[in-house]
Design a protein around this motif. Structure first.
Motif, PDB file in Angstrom:
ATOM      1  N   UNK A 194       0.832  -1.202   0.000  1.00  0.00           N
ATOM      2  CA  UNK A 194       0.000   0.000   0.000  1.00  0.00           C
ATOM      3  C   UNK A 194       0.871   1.259   0.000  1.00  0.00           C
ATOM      4  N   UNK A 195       1.938   1.233   0.799  1.00  0.00           N
ATOM      5  CA  UNK A 195       2.849   2.380   0.845  1.00  0.00           C
ATOM      6  C   UNK A 195       3.509   2.581  -0.523  1.00  0.00           C
ATOM      7  N   UNK A 196       3.865   1.465  -1.173  1.00  0.00           N
ATOM      8  CA  UNK A 196       4.511   1.551  -2.485  1.00  0.00           C
ATOM      9  C   UNK A 196       3.571   2.189  -3.505  1.00  0.00           C
ATOM     10  N   UNK A 197       2.277   1.840  -3.429  1.00  0.00           N
ATOM     11  CA  UNK A 197       1.324   2.432  -4.374  1.00  0.00           C
ATOM     12  C   UNK A 197       1.166   3.925  -4.110  1.00  0.00           C
ATOM     13  N   UNK A 198       1.087   4.304  -2.842  1.00  0.00           N
ATOM     14  CA  UNK A 198       0.975   5.728  -2.549  1.00  0.00           C
ATOM     15  C   UNK A 198       2.241   6.467  -2.978  1.00  0.00           C
ATOM     16  N   UNK A 199       3.385   5.845  -2.758  1.00  0.00           N
ATOM     17  CA  UNK A 199       4.656   6.449  -3.192  1.00  0.00           C
ATOM     18  C   UNK A 199       4.651   6.649  -4.706  1.00  0.00           C
ATOM     19  N   UNK A 200       4.141   5.654  -5.443  1.00  0.00           N
ATOM     20  CA  UNK A 200       4.082   5.754  -6.907  1.00  0.00           C
ATOM     21  C   UNK A 200       3.174   6.888  -7.339  1.00  0.00           C
ATOM     22  N   UNK A 201       2.000   7.009  -6.711  1.00  0.00           N
ATOM     23  CA  UNK A 201       1.076   8.081  -7.091  1.00  0.00           C
ATOM     24  C   UNK A 201       1.648   9.452  -6.735  1.00  0.00           C
ATOM     25  N   UNK A 202       2.350   9.521  -5.630  1.00  0.00           N
ATOM     26  CA  UNK A 202       2.957  10.812  -5.263  1.00  0.00           C
ATOM     27  C   UNK A 202       4.109  11.172  -6.192  1.00  0.00           C
ATOM     28  N   UNK A 203       4.833  10.175  -6.650  1.00  0.00           N
ATOM     29  CA  UNK A 203       5.891  10.443  -7.624  1.00  0.00           C
ATOM     30  C   UNK A 203       5.294  10.987  -8.919  1.00  0.00           C
ATOM     31  N   UNK A 204       4.115  10.483  -9.278  1.00  0.00           N
ATOM     32  CA  UNK A 204       3.460  10.970 -10.491  1.00  0.00           C
ATOM     33  C   UNK A 204       3.115  12.448 -10.368  1.00  0.00           C
ATOM     34  N   UNK A 205       2.506  12.830  -9.235  1.00  0.00           N
ATOM     35  CA  UNK A 205       2.156  14.240  -9.054  1.00  0.00           C
ATOM     36  C   UNK A 205       3.410  15.107  -8.914  1.00  0.00           C
ATOM     37  N   UNK A 206       4.454  14.550  -8.288  1.00  0.00           N
ATOM     38  CA  UNK A 206       5.707  15.290  -8.172  1.00  0.00           C
ATOM     39  C   UNK A 206       6.341  15.508  -9.544  1.00  0.00           C
ATOM     40  N   UNK A 207       6.266  14.493 -10.415  1.00  0.00           N
ATOM     41  CA  UNK A 207       6.816  14.626 -11.766  1.00  0.00           C
ATOM     42  C   UNK A 207       6.096  15.729 -12.535  1.00  0.00           C
ATOM     43  N   UNK A 208       4.779  15.828 -12.347  1.00  0.00           N
ATOM     44  CA  UNK A 208       4.034  16.901 -13.005  1.00  0.00           C
ATOM     45  C   UNK A 208       4.501  18.270 -12.512  1.00  0.00           C
ATOM     46  N   UNK A 209       4.686  18.380 -11.201  1.00  0.00           N
ATOM     47  CA  UNK A 209       5.110  19.660 -10.638  1.00  0.00           C
ATOM     48  C   UNK A 209       6.531  20.019 -11.069  1.00  0.00           C
ATOM     49  N   UNK A 210       7.384  19.001 -11.208  1.00  0.00           N
ATOM     50  CA  UNK A 210       8.783  19.254 -11.567  1.00  0.00           C
ATOM     51  C   UNK A 210       8.917  19.779 -13.002  1.00  0.00           C
ATOM     52  N   UNK A 211       7.906  19.556 -13.834  1.00  0.00           N
ATOM     53  CA  UNK A 211       7.894  20.139 -15.181  1.00  0.00           C
ATOM     54  C   UNK A 211       7.179  21.488 -15.151  1.00  0.00           C
ATOM     55  N   UNK A 212       6.073  21.518 -14.457  1.00  0.00           N
ATOM     56  CA  UNK A 212       5.203  22.693 -14.474  1.00  0.00           C
ATOM     57  C   UNK A 212       5.899  23.943 -13.933  1.00  0.00           C
ATOM     58  N   UNK A 213       6.429  23.854 -12.723  1.00  0.00           N
ATOM     59  CA  UNK A 213       6.976  25.048 -12.083  1.00  0.00           C
ATOM     60  C   UNK A 213       8.234  25.595 -12.766  1.00  0.00           C
ATOM     61  N   UNK A 214       9.221  24.757 -13.129  1.00  0.00           N
ATOM     62  CA  UNK A 214      10.399  25.329 -13.797  1.00  0.00           C
ATOM     63  C   UNK A 214      10.069  26.034 -15.102  1.00  0.00           C
ATOM     64  N   UNK A 215       9.170  25.465 -15.900  1.00  0.00           N
ATOM     65  CA  UNK A 215       8.818  26.109 -17.170  1.00  0.00           C
ATOM     66  C   UNK A 215       8.135  27.450 -16.926  1.00  0.00           C
ATOM     67  N   UNK A 216       7.212  27.468 -15.950  1.00  0.00           N
ATOM     68  CA  UNK A 216       6.520  28.727 -15.641  1.00  0.00           C
ATOM     69  C   UNK A 216       7.507  29.778 -15.158  1.00  0.00           C
ATOM     70  N   UNK A 217       8.401  29.388 -14.247  1.00  0.00           N
ATOM     71  CA  UNK A 217       9.336  30.364 -13.676  1.00  0.00           C
ATOM     72  C   UNK A 217      10.328  30.888 -14.723  1.00  0.00           C
ATOM     73  N   UNK A 218      10.623  30.039 -15.704  1.00  0.00           N
ATOM     74  CA  UNK A 218      11.545  30.501 -16.751  1.00  0.00           C
ATOM     75  C   UNK A 218      10.943  31.622 -17.586  1.00  0.00           C
TER      76      UNK A 218
END
Length: 589
Positions: free
Chosen positions: A243-267
């Protein structure tokens, strides 16, 4: 063991609202607080306009100085700038106070609606969903929605207003300067569109994973003794890790979205100011704009960074908020318990005819049950584990409806009775009891809000709750987490005292005294029998002295009633009950 091992995977998740339902809910919330919203909007617009005056005044100072203005003119403009700053601070503070009050009221309304919807859920639905999903929605999701209402929505609204006014101010200086302030817009809009297409489902998946993890951890904690006794520690650890692994996977997905979204916007933040300086110099050289206009427009470009930054940051939090709101509103999509209009005359028989029942996805656990319970009769239901005793109790109480056949009271189907009347007429008490946070009086008053202290004390005495005399503050003693904790036996007696106060027409006891020791249980049942004299009592018996004291005994095996009669009749018949009695009585001798 099967129930613990299955864990959250065996649960049926509660529904999630679609986007249209979420939008309607937000619109209804806005309509309910339209005056506060309008006042906040006016104040924020006024504050934003006051903030726009400073760059324009700076531009005027530059042009005046370039034209050889006197120092007194500059001082006048400087005082005007100071006045605008003070006005902006005062207006912003007032607007924020209005917005905070709106947020708190809206959050309170959402919480109240959630509690009301939750309490309307049919018991069977709650049991199938499991505690993890409901607990996560009532805590994490409600808190996330509350944060969105209090902070995200007002901040995004304010920032959008400020940004529009800044862009408008740049266009008013000169259309060409207005175009330049939009230099970073294409990149920002493109990445925002990319993010918004993916974020909602990603955050819903993250919330679902959190629910499953909570369900798994709750099941392990509640079944800790079983886990230890059956040596299931490794199995439960693997379950939790998965269960922890699945939550970790879903959080990595949302983190990956943020890691693209914010740098591009700030640039893209530096593009408008850079374009303003480069192109503004060209425009100035050709006499299309003044130096003051370029300076003011550059300041506006810098001023636009803050609202854009807030919008982008809170856009990510808004996705969490909307995902949580969809889960919170999903509770309301479950059909509430039917509000039956039928009534049954008092003093009527509880009749079961041809009842068959199966749980979702399973096979029949009851096969053609026929039974009549006379008013005022004490009926004991006995049988081996898994025979269907508790299922029959749920059908008699109207919690579940039979797949075939009918359970009726006075000729009216139990499930057709109005829920409030059904609960007054038929009460089911199991071995699972809950002590609410509050006083002992509060815990007892749930069953009978109009009960007096004497009524409550009589009820406690009727169930043998001798421990009451040792409470420091009597009925005003605080119970629950952080206060006086009751052991399972004491909690069971509180539940039975509630039953005495409720005074139902028909009482169904599903191993309701299982947490009590045999001597206390027997004394409690006898006391209940005296207090509830004349009431219909159906007892799911795990101790056979309950069957011995009953008017009749129904023996249930493999979902069928195999024997029915008084204790003496069944012993003389020398069937399954007689063998069970001899075995049990021999152990007690």
């Amino acid at each position: 063991m099967t129930e613990i091992t299955a864990g959250a995977s065996a649960m049926k998740a509660l529904p999630v609202a679609d986007r249209a339902t979420v939008r309607r809910s937000v619109a209804e919330l806005a309509r309910a607080e339209k005056r506060s919203l309008l006042l906040g909007l006016v104040l924020h617009v006024a504050a934003a306009i006051a903030g726009l005056a400073s760059p324009w005044l700076v531009g005027r100072i530059v042009d005046r100085v370039a034209a050889g203005a006197a120092a007194s003119d500059v001082d006048m403009f400087a005082l005007a700038i100071a006045g605008c700053v003070v006005a902006q601070i005062l207006l912003s503070r007032t607007a924020q106070n209005v917005g905070n009050r709106f947020g708190e009221r809206a959050n309170a309304r959402l919480r109240e609606d959630f509690v009301a919807r939750t309490l309307r859920l049919p018991i069977a639905v709650v049991e199938r969903a499991g505690t993890g999903d409901l607990a996560t929605r009532s805590s994490v999701d409600v808190a996330t929605v509350g944060n969105a209402v209090r902070q995200v929505v007002p901040t995004v609204l304010i920032s959008v207003i400020q940004l529009l006014l800044v862009v408008a101010a740049a266009f008013l200086l000169h259309p060409l300067l207005g175009v330049l302030i939009l230099a970073g817009a294409p990149t920002t809009l493109a990445v925002a569109r990319w993010y918004l297409r993916r974020a909602p489902q990603a955050y819903l998946a993250e919330g679902e994973a959190a629910s499953e993890l909570t369900e798994s951890m709750t099941a392990t904690a509640e079944g800790a003794r079983t886990v230890e006794a059956l040596r299931l520690t490794e199995a439960r650890t693997r379950e939790g890790t998965a269960r922890i692994a699945r939550q970790w996977t879903t959080r990595r997905t949302t983190l990956a979205l943020r890691s693209v979204f914010f740098p591009v916007v700030e640039s893209g933040y530096a593009l408008p100011a850079a374009a303003m300086l480069l192109a503004g110099g060209y425009f100035l050289a050709n006499g299309w704009v003044t130096l003051g206009a370029v300076v003011a427009a550059t300041l506006y470009a810098q001023q636009s960074i803050e609202p854009v930054d807030r919008i982008m940051i809170f856009l990510e939090q808004a996705q969490r908020g909307f995902a949580s709101l969809a889960r919170v509103l999903g509770i309301g999509l479950v059909a509430p318990e039917p509000r039956g209009v039928a009534t049954a005359p008092p003093g009527q028989r509880l009749v079961v005819r041809g009842v068959r029942f199966r749980y979702a996805g399973g096979h029949d656990v009851l096969h053609g049950i026929d039974l009549e319970v006379r008013p005022g009769e004490r009926l004991a239901v006995v049988g081996p584990s898994g025979a269907g005793k508790s299922t029959l109790a749920r059908l008699l109480a109207g919690i579940d409806a039979p797949r075939e056949g009918a359970v009726s009271l006075g000729g009216v189907a139990v499930t057709d009775l109005d829920p409030a009347e059904r609960r007054r007429r038929i009460a089911l008490v199991t071995q699972e009891h809950h002590v609410f946070i509050g006083t002992l009086r509060d815990n007892l008053a749930f069953a009978a809000p109009g009960a007096t202290d004497d009524d409550m004390l009589t009820a406690l005495a009727a169930v043998g709750a001798d421990w009451y005399a040792d409470l420091p503050d009597g009925l005003d003693t605080e119970l629950g987490d952080g206060a006086r904790a009751l052991n399972p036996a004491d909690a069971q007696q509180v539940a039975l005292a509630r039953l005495v106060l409720a005074d139902p027409h028909t009482l169904i006891l599903d191993e309701a005294t299982a947490a009590l020791d045999p001597t206390t249980a027997r004394r409690t049942e006898r006391s209940l029998g005296a207090v509830l004299h004349g009431r219909t009592v159906i007892a799911i018996a795990h101790r056979l002295y309950t069957a011995h004291d009953a008017d009749r005994v129904a023996v249930l095996a493999d979902g069928r009633i195999t024997e029915l009669g008084s204790h003496d009749e069944l012993v003389r018949a020398d069937g399954a009950y007689a063998a069970l009695w001899r075995s049990w009585h021999g152990d007690k001798a």
